[in-house]
Design a protein around this motif. Structure first.
Motif, short mmCIF file in Angstrom:
data_model
loop_
_atom_site.label_atom_id
_atom_site.label_comp_id
_atom_site.label_asym_id
_atom_site.label_seq_id
_atom_site.Cartn_x
_atom_site.Cartn_y
_atom_site.Cartn_z
N TYR A 195 6.84 2.63 4.34
CA TYR A 195 7.03 2.60 2.88
C TYR A 195 6.32 3.78 2.21
O TYR A 195 5.90 3.69 1.07
CB TYR A 195 6.51 1.28 2.32
CG TYR A 195 7.33 0.08 2.74
CD1 TYR A 195 8.56 -0.17 2.14
CD2 TYR A 195 6.89 -0.77 3.75
CE1 TYR A 195 9.33 -1.26 2.53
CE2 TYR A 195 7.65 -1.87 4.14
CZ TYR A 195 8.86 -2.11 3.53
OH TYR A 195 9.63 -3.19 3.92
N THR A 196 6.21 4.88 2.95
CA THR A 196 5.52 6.04 2.41
C THR A 196 6.28 6.69 1.24
O THR A 196 5.69 7.45 0.46
CB THR A 196 5.29 7.10 3.50
OG1 THR A 196 6.55 7.39 4.14
CG2 THR A 196 4.31 6.59 4.55
N ARG A 197 7.55 6.38 1.10
CA ARG A 197 8.32 6.93 -0.02
C ARG A 197 8.34 5.98 -1.23
O ARG A 197 8.95 6.30 -2.24
CB ARG A 197 9.75 7.22 0.44
CG ARG A 197 9.83 8.25 1.57
CD ARG A 197 11.25 8.54 1.97
NE ARG A 197 11.99 9.22 0.91
CZ ARG A 197 13.27 9.58 1.00
NH1 ARG A 197 13.95 9.30 2.12
NH2 ARG A 197 13.88 10.18 -0.01
N LYS A 198 7.68 4.85 -1.10
CA LYS A 198 7.63 3.90 -2.21
C LYS A 198 6.87 4.50 -3.39
O LYS A 198 5.79 5.07 -3.22
CB LYS A 198 6.95 2.60 -1.76
CG LYS A 198 6.71 1.60 -2.88
CD LYS A 198 6.06 0.34 -2.37
CE LYS A 198 5.59 -0.56 -3.50
NZ LYS A 198 6.68 -0.93 -4.43
N GLN A 199 7.42 4.38 -4.56
CA GLN A 199 6.79 4.91 -5.76
C GLN A 199 6.03 3.81 -6.50
O GLN A 199 6.29 2.63 -6.32
CB GLN A 199 7.84 5.52 -6.69
CG GLN A 199 8.56 6.71 -6.08
CD GLN A 199 9.58 7.31 -7.02
OE1 GLN A 199 9.96 6.70 -8.01
NE2 GLN A 199 10.02 8.52 -6.72
N GLY A 200 5.08 4.23 -7.33
CA GLY A 200 4.38 3.28 -8.17
C GLY A 200 3.07 2.75 -7.63
O GLY A 200 2.43 1.93 -8.29
N ALA A 225 0.81 -1.22 0.00
CA ALA A 225 0.00 0.00 0.00
C ALA A 225 0.84 1.26 0.00
O ALA A 225 0.30 2.37 -0.18
CB ALA A 225 -0.93 0.00 1.21
N GLY A 226 2.14 1.13 0.24
CA GLY A 226 3.01 2.31 0.30
C GLY A 226 2.70 3.17 1.51
O GLY A 226 2.68 4.40 1.42
N GLN A 227 2.49 2.54 2.67
CA GLN A 227 2.11 3.26 3.88
C GLN A 227 3.02 2.89 5.04
O GLN A 227 3.86 1.99 4.93
CB GLN A 227 0.65 2.96 4.23
CG GLN A 227 -0.35 3.50 3.21
CD GLN A 227 -1.78 3.34 3.67
OE1 GLN A 227 -2.07 2.83 4.75
NE2 GLN A 227 -2.71 3.78 2.82
N GLU A 228 2.81 3.55 6.16
CA GLU A 228 3.55 3.26 7.38
C GLU A 228 2.63 2.50 8.34
O GLU A 228 1.58 3.01 8.72
CB GLU A 228 4.04 4.53 8.05
CG GLU A 228 4.78 4.28 9.37
CD GLU A 228 5.25 5.57 10.05
OE1 GLU A 228 5.23 5.62 11.29
OE2 GLU A 228 5.61 6.51 9.31
N LEU A 229 3.03 1.28 8.69
CA LEU A 229 2.25 0.46 9.63
C LEU A 229 3.18 -0.06 10.72
O LEU A 229 4.36 -0.32 10.47
CB LEU A 229 1.60 -0.72 8.92
CG LEU A 229 0.62 -0.42 7.77
CD1 LEU A 229 0.11 -1.71 7.16
CD2 LEU A 229 -0.53 0.44 8.24
N THR A 230 2.65 -0.23 11.92
CA THR A 230 3.43 -0.73 13.05
C THR A 230 2.98 -2.14 13.41
O THR A 230 1.79 -2.37 13.68
CB THR A 230 3.28 0.18 14.27
OG1 THR A 230 3.77 1.49 13.95
CG2 THR A 230 4.06 -0.37 15.46
#
Length: 283
Positions: free
Chosen positions: A42-47, A27-32
């Protein structure tokens, strides 16, 4: 040309994987991950083109991605537990972004309706160095049913060998039908088929699975010299297979064309043979 692809694999602790980390990446997100005390950012993940969750009626709590996947981890006690199941789908490049999203949502709804699970959908754009038609979706589902009060029973029908293969084959057929319906709605002539070439009665040879390492090497080579020949053994083998299939397909089309011409000539000859006989009687 529309391409069919649907693969299914489990997210398992025995492989050292966390379903929270998998969901964050897709999802390109931050999870704990509360069980491990780790934050996956992974908030900086592209695509990542889009990400959304489809849940059964009443399971509104599951629309929170962090709550959902931590609940999935907390529900399992075994060291080798399967905490998630991933469906990877090829989305037709012939459709626009909105149509691809609805197509992925339709399949997620089918999974939710059939198994009672929650489906977390992430739609990814093609990689910058790869095939620019490679639009695809990752659908991560729970391995337990979901309801108003949380996660429930395991979806054993997908875990037991005697039923899992038939279920996956059914869903492969569902995906093929959904893709073809979407292509038809958008007036695209191409169609896909989930069956193997052998089951379709075709002589084409399937390509070999590249794997992560070989794919990475091929992409690196393409960046260095665009359009270069494959550099890995698997890449070279697949190039040869594609060339053989191209020749077979060209030969098949030539045979069909020849058959059409022969049938046309046969009709003309037969038509001439049916000319009425001239009367030889006197006037």
């Amino acid at each position: 040309m529309a391409i069919y692809h649907l693969s299914v694999k489990a997210i398992s602790r025995s492989a050292g994987r966390s379903v929270v980390a998998a969901a964050a990446y897709r999802a390109g997100q931050e999870l704990t991950d509360e069980r491990q005390g780790l934050t996956h950012d992974y908030t900086r993940k592209q695509g990542v083109e889009d990400a959304f969750i489809v849940a059964p009626d009443g399971a509104d709590w599951a629309l929170d991605r962090n709550a959902l996947w931590n609940a999935a981890e907390a529900a399992e006690k075994r060291k080798d537990a399967k905490t998630g199941r991933e469906y990877e789908l090829a989305l037709p490049a012939e459709l626009d972004a909105g149509a691809r999203k609805e197509l992925a949502r339709d399949f997620a709804r089918e999974l939710v309706a059939r198994y009672g699970v929650v489906a977390d959908v992430a739609i990814h754009e093609p990689g910058r160095e790869g095939d620019n038609r490679n639009h695809h979706a990752h659908i991560l589902t729970t391995t337990r049913t979901a309801g108003e009060d949380g996660l429930g029973a395991k979806t054993r029908v997908l875990d037991v060998a005697s039923t899992a293969s038939a279920e996956i084959e059914h869903m492969r057929g569902v995906w093929a039908r959904q893709v073809n319906m979407a292509l038809e709605r958008h007036q695209v002539e191409q169609r896909v088929d989930h069956r193997s070439f052998e089951r379709q009665g075709k002589e084409q040879e399937p390509t070999r699975h590249m794997g992560v390492s070989a794919t990475a090497l091929e992409r690196q080579a393409a960046r260095e010299i665009p359009g270069r020949e494959p550099v890995t053994d698997l890449g070279k083998q697949n190039a040869e297979i594609r060339e053989r299939n191209r020749v077979l397909e060209a030969a098949r089309k030539a045979m069909e064309k020849a058959q059409e011409l022969f049938s046309g000539l046969e009709g003309v000859v037969c038509g001439r043979g049916r000319n009425p006989t001239l009367s030889r009687g006197r006037a």
